[in-house]
Write a protein that holds these residues in place. Structure first.
Motif: not given
Length: 163
Positions: A23-25, A52, A87-88, A90-91
């Motif tokens: 997830e976006y981090s 994404s 990190s995108y 599953n964003h």
């Protein structure tokens, strides 16, 4: 500054237990000192496997992301950038928001002289979207450079044969 001192704050490079965050981090981004801050030079990253999710349908969106910047005192560490872009995966967000957020996160981390991010997304529903973000440090020649590159960034579009 010694190479050992330069790398003291890097936690991901060389780690055998790399955490993959789904997830976006932005906190995963790391930087190191630019030993050549007296020079203007570009650093370019190409990420041909960016993914994404559409915030409405949840369907995956795929893109090639191009990041170019002229560093000042700091450079982004490439493994942390890879994990940040990962990190995108599953964003859920629109293409335009992803590209602008990537650009703003890197500006916040690095305070570069100049930075640009270009996303070239594969078509969904018969249309591709290619958002472009750039930043030039205010009240410097880089602010003018950003304006000129924004005005001219797509004057000569490439032949698109892979999407």
């Amino acid at each position: 500054m010694s190479q050992q001192e330069e790398m003291k704050n890097l936690t991901l490079l060389g780690s055998k237990e790399t955490p993959y965050i789904f997830e976006y981090s932005p906190q995963v981004l790391e930087s190191f000192d630019n030993r050549h801050a007296d020079n203007d030079y570009f650093i370019k990253f190409n990420c041909p496997e960016f993914t994404s999710l559409c915030p409405i349908t949840g369907q995956p969106d795929f893109a090639s992301i191009y990041i170019s910047y002229i560093p000042d005192q700091l450079c982004v560490e490439s493994k942390s950038l890879k994990l940040y872009l990962f990190s995108y995966r599953n964003h859920g967000d629109f293409h335009e928001n992803c590209i602008n957020t990537i650009g703003k996160d890197l500006v916040e981390l690095l305070n570069p002289r100049y930075l640009e991010v270009w996303g070239k997304f594969t078509p969904r529903g018969g249309i591709s979207i290619d958002p472009y973000y750039n930043y030039g440090r205010p009240k410097t020649k880089y602010e003018n450079m950003a304006e000129q590159r924004l005005f001219n960034h797509d004057l000569y579009p490439e032949n698109i044969d892979n999407r």
